[in-house]
Scaffold this motif. Structure first.
Motif, mmCIF file in Angstrom:
data_model
loop_
_atom_site.group_PDB
_atom_site.id
_atom_site.type_symbol
_atom_site.label_atom_id
_atom_site.label_comp_id
_atom_site.label_asym_id
_atom_site.label_seq_id
_atom_site.Cartn_x
_atom_site.Cartn_y
_atom_site.Cartn_z
ATOM 1 N N GLY A 227 0.795 -1.220 0.000
ATOM 2 C CA GLY A 227 0.000 0.000 0.000
ATOM 3 C C GLY A 227 0.830 1.273 0.000
ATOM 4 N N PRO A 228 0.219 2.386 -0.367
ATOM 5 C CA PRO A 228 0.917 3.670 -0.399
ATOM 6 C C PRO A 228 1.452 4.111 0.965
ATOM 7 C CG PRO A 228 -1.142 3.786 -1.617
ATOM 8 C CD PRO A 228 -1.146 2.478 -0.896
ATOM 9 N N ALA A 229 0.727 3.800 2.049
ATOM 10 C CA ALA A 229 1.171 4.244 3.372
ATOM 11 C C ALA A 229 2.506 3.609 3.749
ATOM 12 C CB ALA A 229 0.113 3.899 4.413
ATOM 13 N N LYS A 230 2.622 2.296 3.524
ATOM 14 C CA LYS A 230 3.876 1.618 3.858
ATOM 15 C C LYS A 230 5.002 2.098 2.956
ATOM 16 C CE LYS A 230 5.783 -2.886 5.034
ATOM 17 N NZ LYS A 230 5.478 -4.315 5.275
ATOM 18 N N ALA A 231 4.701 2.287 1.664
ATOM 19 C CA ALA A 231 5.721 2.762 0.729
ATOM 20 C C ALA A 231 6.240 4.144 1.108
ATOM 21 C CB ALA A 231 5.157 2.781 -0.692
ATOM 22 N N ALA A 232 5.373 4.949 1.716
ATOM 23 C CA ALA A 232 5.764 6.310 2.092
ATOM 24 C C ALA A 232 6.523 6.357 3.410
ATOM 25 C CB ALA A 232 4.527 7.191 2.183
ATOM 26 N N GLY A 233 6.555 5.221 4.138
ATOM 27 C CA GLY A 233 7.302 5.191 5.384
ATOM 28 C C GLY A 233 6.482 5.384 6.641
ATOM 29 N N LEU A 234 5.154 5.273 6.553
ATOM 30 C CA LEU A 234 4.342 5.315 7.765
ATOM 31 C C LEU A 234 4.610 4.056 8.587
ATOM 32 C CD1 LEU A 234 0.881 6.675 6.560
ATOM 33 C CD2 LEU A 234 2.453 7.796 8.120
ATOM 34 N N HIS A 235 4.537 4.200 9.902
ATOM 35 C CA HIS A 235 4.810 3.104 10.815
ATOM 36 C C HIS A 235 3.572 2.777 11.642
ATOM 37 C CE1 HIS A 235 9.427 4.128 10.982
ATOM 38 N NE2 HIS A 235 9.008 3.776 9.787
ATOM 39 N N LEU A 236 3.510 1.550 12.138
ATOM 40 C CA LEU A 236 2.470 1.210 13.101
ATOM 41 C C LEU A 236 2.611 2.103 14.322
ATOM 42 C CD1 LEU A 236 2.530 -2.722 12.992
ATOM 43 C CD2 LEU A 236 1.014 -1.174 11.755
ATOM 44 N N GLY A 237 1.478 2.605 14.796
ATOM 45 C CA GLY A 237 1.497 3.505 15.950
ATOM 46 C C GLY A 237 1.550 4.972 15.590
ATOM 47 N N ASP A 238 1.886 5.292 14.335
ATOM 48 C CA ASP A 238 1.833 6.693 13.899
ATOM 49 C C ASP A 238 0.406 7.213 14.038
ATOM 50 O OD1 ASP A 238 4.485 6.669 13.229
ATOM 51 O OD2 ASP A 238 4.185 6.666 11.056
ATOM 52 N N ILE A 239 0.287 8.467 14.432
ATOM 53 C CA ILE A 239 -1.023 9.101 14.527
ATOM 54 C C ILE A 239 -1.113 10.186 13.450
ATOM 55 C CG2 ILE A 239 -2.657 10.355 15.981
ATOM 56 C CD1 ILE A 239 -1.154 9.224 18.416
ATOM 57 N N ILE A 240 -2.008 9.992 12.500
ATOM 58 C CA ILE A 240 -2.199 10.982 11.433
ATOM 59 C C ILE A 240 -3.080 12.096 11.976
ATOM 60 C CG2 ILE A 240 -3.049 11.382 9.094
ATOM 61 C CD1 ILE A 240 -2.592 8.366 8.578
ATOM 62 N N VAL A 241 -2.561 13.318 11.976
ATOM 63 C CA VAL A 241 -3.288 14.449 12.567
ATOM 64 C C VAL A 241 -3.615 15.536 11.553
ATOM 65 C CG1 VAL A 241 -2.336 14.042 14.875
ATOM 66 C CG2 VAL A 241 -1.115 15.558 13.279
ATOM 67 N N ALA A 242 -3.070 15.436 10.319
ATOM 68 C CA ALA A 242 -3.338 16.480 9.323
ATOM 69 C C ALA A 242 -3.192 15.923 7.922
ATOM 70 C CB ALA A 242 -2.393 17.666 9.514
ATOM 71 N N TRP A 243 -3.935 16.540 6.998
ATOM 72 C CA TRP A 243 -3.893 16.220 5.556
ATOM 73 C C TRP A 243 -3.679 17.540 4.837
ATOM 74 C CZ3 TRP A 243 -5.720 11.784 2.454
ATOM 75 C CH2 TRP A 243 -5.974 12.093 1.121
ATOM 76 N N ASN A 244 -2.501 17.706 4.243
ATOM 77 C CA ASN A 244 -2.155 18.965 3.571
ATOM 78 C C ASN A 244 -2.429 20.175 4.460
ATOM 79 O OD1 ASN A 244 -1.164 17.808 1.225
ATOM 80 N ND2 ASN A 244 -3.068 18.047 0.076
ATOM 81 N N GLY A 245 -2.078 20.040 5.732
ATOM 82 C CA GLY A 245 -2.215 21.149 6.670
ATOM 83 C C GLY A 245 -3.560 21.279 7.339
#
Length: 290
Positions: A227-245
């Motif tokens: 998936g795109p998330a893993k390819a981009a370097g996201l990790h388990l436990g990361d908390i996504i808090v913003a999308w383009n600011g």
């Protein structure tokens, strides 16, 4: 209003419904209830996406009472539109687009139940700007109805006082009657006819809401290997808090942003990892909606 005028008004509503009835059909759904559909053009009918499933056999009962088999051309959960093609219905009448409506305008919802015509009338309760559905679809106008419509009318056309097509009847939260506008249906139908599906943005991450005093967002609980998330370097436990600011309050916010127009886009996700904020650039993938 005099008795004569009231009678004339009643007849006018009934005549309007009768004129549009030949364009309608009914279908038995996988929920074992009846919903409505209507002819769009070129032998294609539209109905509510939630009442059909991929792979199931579909039969439409036309206004004539004839029952015909139909092919599911495609469905778009982001707008609630499904497109079906019945055998031998190319000559069915179509409905012309309505002019712009205002709150208080008369609205007539019509449908079909095993060949019998259905009709209820009420008014347009609200007309607002474009909005995003829970599945990320862009809806051209917010049109809510003040009308008491039963489930058999779902997927049927909603008409103005001249018989013009405002859009399709759907039910929102708490069974609130709303209209999927003509323009939105037109766009969805064009894509479904061409591709058979409407693509959806794909991140490739399982998410869980996070709401505490310090952070609001969507925690990454799983990652698709390709998936795109893993390819981009996201990790388990990361908390996504913003999308383009723009702040992301939870998974629902992300789902809304992962609509059809997000597929292929490059976005910057604001992420909290181990208490530290960072930005991660992701190219959103494309995941067809079946």
């Amino acid at each position: 209003m005099s008795d004569f005028n009231l009678s004339a008004f009643s007849d006018a509503i009934a005549d309007l419904a009768a004129a549009a009835a030949p364009a309608t059909a009914s279908l038995a759904t996988h929920h074992h209830r009846t919903a409505s559909a209507f002819h769009w053009r070129d032998g294609y009918f539209v109905t509510a996406e939630e009442v059909v499933e991929a792979g199931e056999e579909i039969e439409l009962t036309l206004a004539s009472g004839e029952t015909v088999k139909a092919e599911l051309v495609g469905r778009d959960p982001s707008t609630g539109v499904a497109l079906v093609k019945p055998a031998g219905a190319a000559g069915t009448a179509s409905l012309a687009k309505a002019d712009a409506v205002r709150p208080g305008n008369v609205a007539v919802a019509i449908g079909n139940s095993d060949g019998a015509a259905l009709a209820v009338f009420g008014s347009v309760g609200e007309v607002g700007p474009a909005w995003r559905s829970m599945r990320g679809g862009t809806i051209d106008r917010r049109i809510n109805l003040a009308v008491n419509a039963g489930s058999r009318l779902e997927g049927g056309p909603v008409l103005d006082a001249r018989g013009g097509l405002i859009g399709m009847l759907l039910f929102g939260p708490r069974r609130r009657a709303l209209v999927m506008p003509y323009e939105t249906i037109e766009r969805a139908v064009a894509t479904l006819r061409e591709k058979g599906h409407v693509a959806r943005g794909y991140l490739g991450a399982g998410l869980h809401p996070v709401h505490n005093s310090d952070t609001h967002g969507a925690m990454v609980m799983s990652l698709d290997d390709n998936g795109p998330a893993k390819a981009a370097g996201l990790h388990l436990g990361d908390i996504i808090v913003a999308w383009n600011g723009e702040a992301v309050q939870g998974p629902r916010d992300l789902i809304r942003k992962l609509g059809p127009d997000s597929a292929g886009a490059s976005v910057t996700l604001g992420v909290v990892r181990g208490g530290e904020a960072r930005d991660v650039a992701v190219t959103i993938g494309e995941k067809p909606l079946s």
